[in-house]
Write an enzyme that holds these catalytic residues in place. Structure first.
Site, PDB file in Angstrom:
ATOM      1  N   GLU A   1      -2.581   3.945  -6.003  1.00 54.49           N
ATOM      2  CA  GLU A   1      -2.193   4.776  -5.111  1.00 54.49           C
ATOM      3  C   GLU A   1      -1.491   5.919  -5.910  1.00 54.49           C
ATOM      4  O   GLU A   1      -1.232   7.214  -5.271  1.00 54.49           O
ATOM      5  CB  GLU A   1      -1.299   4.142  -3.956  1.00 54.49           C
TER       6      GLU A   1
ATOM      7  N   HIS B   1       0.061   1.888 -10.229  1.00 53.10           N
ATOM      8  CA  HIS B   1      -0.693   1.615  -9.108  1.00 53.10           C
ATOM      9  C   HIS B   1      -1.719   2.714  -8.736  1.00 53.10           C
ATOM     10  O   HIS B   1      -1.509   3.624  -8.924  1.00 53.10           O
ATOM     11  CB  HIS B   1       0.355   1.423  -7.800  1.00 53.10           C
TER      12      HIS B   1
ATOM     13  N   ASN C   1       4.331  -5.892  -2.547  1.00 60.10           N
ATOM     14  CA  ASN C   1       4.323  -4.139  -2.508  1.00 60.10           C
ATOM     15  C   ASN C   1       4.247  -3.584  -1.291  1.00 60.10           C
ATOM     16  O   ASN C   1       3.293  -3.629  -0.484  1.00 60.10           O
ATOM     17  CB  ASN C   1       2.970  -3.910  -3.442  1.00 60.10           C
ATOM     18  N   TRP C   2       5.459  -3.484  -0.683  1.00 57.23           N
ATOM     19  CA  TRP C   2       5.721  -3.222   0.710  1.00 57.23           C
ATOM     20  C   TRP C   2       5.117  -1.639   0.784  1.00 57.23           C
ATOM     21  O   TRP C   2       5.148  -0.990   1.982  1.00 57.23           O
ATOM     22  CB  TRP C   2       7.235  -3.144   1.025  1.00 57.23           C
ATOM     23  N   LYS C   3       4.909  -0.846  -0.280  1.00 54.95           N
ATOM     24  CA  LYS C   3       4.388   0.539  -0.168  1.00 54.95           C
ATOM     25  C   LYS C   3       5.573   1.279   0.795  1.00 54.95           C
ATOM     26  O   LYS C   3       6.696   1.087   0.494  1.00 54.95           O
ATOM     27  CB  LYS C   3       3.070   0.627   0.327  1.00 54.95           C
TER      28      LYS C   3
ATOM     29  N   GLY D   1      -6.273  -2.841   0.475  1.00 48.87           N
ATOM     30  CA  GLY D   1      -6.170  -2.485   1.799  1.00 48.87           C
ATOM     31  C   GLY D   1      -7.215  -2.773   2.842  1.00 48.87           C
ATOM     32  O   GLY D   1      -7.250  -2.147   3.974  1.00 48.87           O
TER      33      GLY D   1
ATOM     34  N   SER E   1      -5.999  -7.033  -1.024  1.00 43.44           N
ATOM     35  CA  SER E   1      -6.411  -7.660  -0.070  1.00 43.44           C
ATOM     36  C   SER E   1      -6.263  -9.327  -0.111  1.00 43.44           C
ATOM     37  O   SER E   1      -6.981 -10.178   0.282  1.00 43.44           O
ATOM     38  CB  SER E   1      -7.829  -7.353   0.508  1.00 43.44           C
TER      39      SER E   1
ATOM     40  N   GLY F   1      -0.122  -6.578  -0.752  1.00 49.26           N
ATOM     41  CA  GLY F   1       0.297  -5.544   0.070  1.00 49.26           C
ATOM     42  C   GLY F   1       0.713  -5.559   1.439  1.00 49.26           C
ATOM     43  O   GLY F   1       1.426  -6.265   1.918  1.00 49.26           O
TER      44      GLY F   1
ATOM     45  N   GLU G   1      -6.380  -4.791 -10.147  1.00 51.85           N
ATOM     46  CA  GLU G   1      -6.504  -4.542  -8.756  1.00 51.85           C
ATOM     47  C   GLU G   1      -7.733  -3.666  -8.429  1.00 51.85           C
ATOM     48  O   GLU G   1      -7.620  -2.463  -8.829  1.00 51.85           O
ATOM     49  CB  GLU G   1      -5.176  -3.771  -7.996  1.00 51.85           C
TER      50      GLU G   1
HETATM   51  P1  PGA Z   1      -3.274  -4.924  -0.136  1.00 48.94           P
HETATM   52  O1  PGA Z   1      -2.500  -4.006  -1.441  1.00 48.94           O
HETATM   53  O2  PGA Z   1      -2.838  -6.429  -0.545  1.00 48.94           O
HETATM   54  O3  PGA Z   1      -3.080  -4.284   1.103  1.00 48.94           O
HETATM   55  O4  PGA Z   1      -4.946  -4.773  -0.308  1.00 48.94           O
HETATM   56  C1  PGA Z   1      -2.286  -4.200  -2.288  1.00 48.94           C
HETATM   57  C2  PGA Z   1      -1.793  -3.310  -3.602  1.00 48.94           C
HETATM   58  O5  PGA Z   1      -2.073  -2.193  -3.262  1.00 48.94           O
HETATM   59  O6  PGA Z   1      -1.146  -3.599  -4.389  1.00 48.94           O
END
Ligand code: PGA
Length: 258
Positions: free
Chosen positions: A102, A100, A13-15, A176, A218, A239, A170
């Site tokens: 976010e 997700h 997931n590159w966001k 993050g 993470s 991420g 998650e």
């Molecule tokens: P992260 O993000 O690996 O940076 O914790 C994962 C995600 O939000 O899907």
């Protein structure tokens, strides 16, 4: 209740990164090399949607799969700024992330997520459906919260559509950060058993046994193997570490080795 064995799923997931298409291509290059010819692992790259067409066309024959980071619940019409599940299908994406945290933090609720899951599966996309608690209380109230997220998100979903679901656990507090602050594989395993049980009350045991449950929050090179072995994760949702093409390549290789 344990899962059926299948290919490990590595989802990137590159966001909202990177800022340039040229950088997206650079990140992809080592990932493509690592994924080529790997049978035991399915690698799904979810870049910003605007880069999908280019990256998909450069990845022909690599075995890489692609996905969106979100999708709208209507297929076409006057919905400024939204993207149709059919658009993703037509450009060759096979997956989409839905729910997700976010996006939930920006006002997306279980009802919207439910509509999106239905629309995406109807369009033939596989859905990476994210659930996770913001805080873990000692009394276990967060389990009720997870149950609610799961059942509301899947409400009224037809059985054939349920077969297209990948569940991503998650926990928000683990997203993050660094590998040291991720969930523990042992806890993930417990959580996955619990979520599979809830899923089985909706869709029955057989479907529940084949539900892939992946871990996100993470994941880095340091802890990826631990989640796949001790956590028995069906895969990983990654991420920040997935923006380092070389590091994601390493994770792909180690996931393919089990
Ligand atoms: P992260 O993000 O690996 O940076 O914790 C994962 C995600 O939000 O899907």
């Amino acid at each position: 209740m344990r899962q059926t064995k299948r290919k490990r799923l590595i989802v990137a997931n590159w966001k909202m990164n990177p800022l340039y298409l040229s950088d997206a291509r650079l990140i992809l290059a080592p990932i493509k090399r690592a994924a080529r010819g790997q049978r035991g692992v399915e690698v799904v790259i979810c870049p910003p949607a605007i880069f999908l067409t280019d990256l998909i066309s450069r990845s022909e024959g690599s075995g890489l799969k692609f996905g969106g980071q979100d999708v709208f619940f209507e297929v076409a019409g006057a919905h400024t700024g939204e993207l149709s599940p059919l658009m993703f299908r037509h450009i060759g994406a096979e997956y989409v992330i839905i729910g997700h945290s976010e996006r939930r933090q920006r006002g997306e609720n279980d009802g919207i997520i439910n509509k999106k899951i239905k629309a995406a599966t109807r369009a033939g996309l596989k859905v990476i459906f994210c659930v996770g608690e913001a805080e873990r209380d000692g009394a276990g109230d967060y389990l009720k919260f997870l149950t609610e997220q799961l059942t509301a998100g899947l409400q009224g979903l037809p059985r054939p559509a349920a077969e297209k679901i990948v569940l991503a656990y998650e926990p928000l507090w683990a997203i993050g950060r660094s590998a040291a602050e991720a969930d523990s594989p042992a806890h993930f395993l417990e959580q996955a058993i619990y979520l599979r049980k809830i899923f089985s009350t909706i869709f029955g045991r057989e479907l529940a046994m084949s539900l892939p449950i992946i871990y996100g929050g993470s994941v880095e090179v340091k802890n990826a193997a631990d989640f796949l072995t001790n956590g028995e994760a069906a895969g990983l949702l990654i991420g920040h570490e997935s923006l380092r093409g070389d590091r994601l390549a390493e994770i792909i290789k180690l996931a393919a080795g089990f």
